[in-house]
Design an enzyme around this catalytic site. Structure first.
Site, PDB file in Angstrom:
ATOM      1  N   ASP A 178      -8.202  -7.097   5.599  1.00 32.14           N
ATOM      2  CA  ASP A 178      -7.238  -8.003   4.959  1.00 32.14           C
ATOM      3  C   ASP A 178      -6.835  -9.132   5.901  1.00 32.14           C
ATOM      4  O   ASP A 178      -6.321 -10.167   5.437  1.00 32.14           O
ATOM      5  CB  ASP A 178      -5.993  -7.233   4.517  1.00 32.14           C
ATOM      6  CG  ASP A 178      -6.176  -6.526   3.179  1.00 32.14           C
ATOM      7  OD1 ASP A 178      -7.200  -6.773   2.514  1.00 32.14           O
ATOM      8  OD2 ASP A 178      -5.304  -5.727   2.804  1.00 32.14           O
TER       9      ASP A 178
ATOM     10  N   SER B 160       0.825  -1.208   0.000  1.00 29.30           N
ATOM     11  CA  SER B 160       0.000   0.000   0.000  1.00 29.30           C
ATOM     12  C   SER B 160       0.858   1.256   0.000  1.00 29.30           C
ATOM     13  O   SER B 160       0.571   2.224  -0.716  1.00 29.30           O
ATOM     14  CB  SER B 160      -0.925   0.003   1.218  1.00 29.30           C
ATOM     15  OG  SER B 160      -1.748  -1.128   1.227  1.00 29.30           O
TER      16      SER B 160
ATOM     17  N   THR C  64     -12.175   2.023  -0.796  1.00 28.45           N
ATOM     18  CA  THR C  64     -11.653   3.324  -0.398  1.00 28.45           C
ATOM     19  C   THR C  64     -10.549   3.788  -1.351  1.00 28.45           C
ATOM     20  O   THR C  64     -10.138   4.950  -1.305  1.00 28.45           O
ATOM     21  CB  THR C  64     -11.104   3.289   1.033  1.00 28.45           C
ATOM     22  OG1 THR C  64     -10.033   2.344   1.114  1.00 28.45           O
ATOM     23  CG2 THR C  64     -12.195   2.922   2.023  1.00 28.45           C
TER      24      THR C  64
ATOM     25  N   ARG D 107     -14.119 -13.115  -0.851  1.00 26.18           N
ATOM     26  CA  ARG D 107     -13.365 -13.687   0.257  1.00 26.18           C
ATOM     27  C   ARG D 107     -14.253 -14.323   1.317  1.00 26.18           C
ATOM     28  O   ARG D 107     -13.863 -15.325   1.928  1.00 26.18           O
ATOM     29  CB  ARG D 107     -12.442 -12.622   0.870  1.00 26.18           C
ATOM     30  CG  ARG D 107     -11.263 -12.301  -0.042  1.00 26.18           C
ATOM     31  CD  ARG D 107     -10.378 -11.194   0.468  1.00 26.18           C
ATOM     32  NE  ARG D 107      -9.125 -11.167  -0.281  1.00 26.18           N
ATOM     33  CZ  ARG D 107      -8.209 -10.207  -0.175  1.00 26.18           C
ATOM     34  NH1 ARG D 107      -8.412  -9.183   0.641  1.00 26.18           N
ATOM     35  NH2 ARG D 107      -7.099 -10.267  -0.885  1.00 26.18           N
TER      36      ARG D 107
ATOM     37  N   GLY E  92      -5.147  -3.514  -7.688  1.00 27.35           N
ATOM     38  CA  GLY E  92      -6.230  -2.561  -7.469  1.00 27.35           C
ATOM     39  C   GLY E  92      -5.721  -1.144  -7.284  1.00 27.35           C
ATOM     40  O   GLY E  92      -6.314  -0.186  -7.782  1.00 27.35           O
TER      41      GLY E  92
ATOM     42  N   ARG F 152      -4.012 -13.630  -0.420  1.00 28.28           N
ATOM     43  CA  ARG F 152      -4.261 -13.726   1.019  1.00 28.28           C
ATOM     44  C   ARG F 152      -4.898 -15.070   1.398  1.00 28.28           C
ATOM     45  O   ARG F 152      -4.665 -15.573   2.498  1.00 28.28           O
ATOM     46  CB  ARG F 152      -5.095 -12.540   1.496  1.00 28.28           C
ATOM     47  CG  ARG F 152      -4.396 -11.220   1.217  1.00 28.28           C
ATOM     48  CD  ARG F 152      -4.629 -10.163   2.259  1.00 28.28           C
ATOM     49  NE  ARG F 152      -3.914  -8.935   1.905  1.00 28.28           N
ATOM     50  CZ  ARG F 152      -2.628  -8.712   2.135  1.00 28.28           C
ATOM     51  NH1 ARG F 152      -1.897  -9.645   2.743  1.00 28.28           N
ATOM     52  NH2 ARG F 152      -2.060  -7.579   1.768  1.00 28.28           N
TER      53      ARG F 152
END
Length: 429
Positions: A315, A24, A171, A346, A96, A387
């Protein structure tokens, strides 16, 4: 490596480990450096599938990018918000951050650009960002499905002072507009139309904008950026990835052992640090040492089930889901409906894979209840989701017969995860 067979540990782990730089923060730093003026020397850069897509996209757009992978460094030549090439094609892969941030950059610049993406990214939400950018004068031509990538965009620079945006699905839409706002040459306001108006990743964006010299204010409903501010920074150090660190912290809880992740400290700006609060509720002891945060599990490896709202650090939903079968009581994870729209659905993926192992799971629209049980041998489908691969490998450390399908999907953020896991297992058998 088509599959990875996890070997059960015979001893509690005793581990000191380093993890890569934050994905990030890496991709935000690359973006801010490109929007700034002059060269920015980035240190501690994550090199993964996502960041490589971001780097190659910047190169395709004509930015000066010097890559020193062995040193984990990149030098980016900023162009003050101007894209060097007025016509180009980029490929954002499954990233993303690259998809959302670079779409905003191209849409708010003078030029015509094509944005290609992986099949996975083509399914992920983009429409709210497209609609906000259309408010600002951009024109999109959808090359496959309306509202989704790939697209051709004809950008428009300036002339607008506000936009409205729904961030309930991601977001990253807001982060993209926030970071672009200072180069538009106007006082700019972003009105948030969704119930969700803030979040941990937005706070990372605001903090990094400040570190690069730009102030952004939030009044509870709207974000405001004053004109006349510029991004400037000569050197920027990227934090280790707390999201990655959490898998190793979870190993301490799972085995009743000890983990230190080097250079991760409680002053980190990353929201996944809140997973440490979850581990404390499970009975773990968490200490910020000079080397890094240390997590020690309970001596007997027992811990309770808990109820937790993970909306702001979602996450780690899969990490807690991997611990839940071994808890002494049910675990409830709430307010996580948005993770259905990430690399995979997920919520559904967690429920399916635990059910295959014989674990009882209740799946709601935005919650999971996971009951204690003994996981049975299973081939874990990973849904091309990094993940899922990393988190569900944890189950195999306490249960025999857990095999991870397509483990190398973890290269999206953590290329060496299974190499490190193999080393840890060999040291603790």
């Amino acid at each position: 490596m088509d599959t990875y067979k996890v070997k059960k540990l015979n001893h509690p782990i005793n581990l000191e480990i380093a993890v890569p730089g934050s994905k990030s923060i890496t991709n935000r730093a690359l973006f801010l450096a490109a929007l700034g003026t002059g060269e920015v020397h980035l240190k501690g850069v994550l090199f993964s599938e996502d960041s490589r897509c971001f780097l190659s996209s910047l190169e395709s757009l004509g930015f000066s990018v010097e890559i020193r992978e062995e040193e984990k460094e990149v030098i980016v030549g900023g162009c003050g918000g101007v894209i060097p090439k007025k016509e180009a094609e980029i490929h954002v892969g499954s990233a993303g951050t690259a998809a959302r941030f670079l779409t905003a950059m191209l849409a708010l610049s003078e030029g015509v650009y094509t944005i290609q993406a992986s099949e996975q990214m083509k399914r992920r939400p983009m429409r709210p960002l497209f609609e906000a950018l259309e408010q600002l004068g951009a024109e999109f031509t959808y090359l496959e499905k309306k509202g989704f990538l790939p697209v051709r965009v004809r950008g428009k620079r300036g002339g607008f002072k506000e936009a409205s945006l729904d961030i309930s699905r991601s977001t990253q839409f807001l982060s993209a507009l926030l970071m672009m706002a200072p180069v538009l040459g106007e006082d700019f306001t972003i009105h948030i139309m969704s119930e969700k108006k803030d979040g941990s990743y937005i706070r990372i964006t605001k903090k990094m904008m400040e570190q690069f010299g730009v102030e952004c204010t939030f009044d509870g409903d709207s974000y405001h950026i004053k004109k006349g501010q510029n991004y400037q920074r000569e050197i920027y150090e990227i934090e280790p990835d707390v999201s990655a660190a959490c898998y190793f912290y979870a190993m301490a809880a799972l085995t009743g052992g000890r983990t230190v992740v080097k250079n991760v400290h409680k002053d980190s700006m990353q929201g996944d640090l809140r997973f440490l609060e979850v581990l404390e509720k499970l009975g773990c002891h968490v200490t910020d040492t000079e080397a890094g945060i240390e997590v020690t599990g309970t001596n007997d490896g027992h811990y309770p089930g808990i109820t937790v709202d993970m909306n702001d650090f979602s996450d780690q939903t899969m990490t807690l889901a991997a611990l839940a079968p071994f808890a002494d009581s049910p675990t409830t994870i709430r307010n996580i409906g948005h993770i259905r729209l990430q690399e995979s659905d997920r919520l559904s993926a967690i429920a399916k894979e635990l059910t295959k192992m014989g674990i009882q799971v209740e799946e709601g629209e935005d919650f999971l209840v996971i009951y204690p049980g003994k996981p049975q041998p299973s081939l874990v489908s990973t849904y091309e989701d990094h993940r899922m691969a990393m988190a569900f490998s944890l189950i195999g450390l306490r249960s025999e017969g857990i095999v991870i399908d397509n483990p190398l999907c973890c290269k999206k953020t953590f290329e060496d995860y299974f190499i490190l896991l193999d080393r840890i297992i060999k040291d603790h058998r």
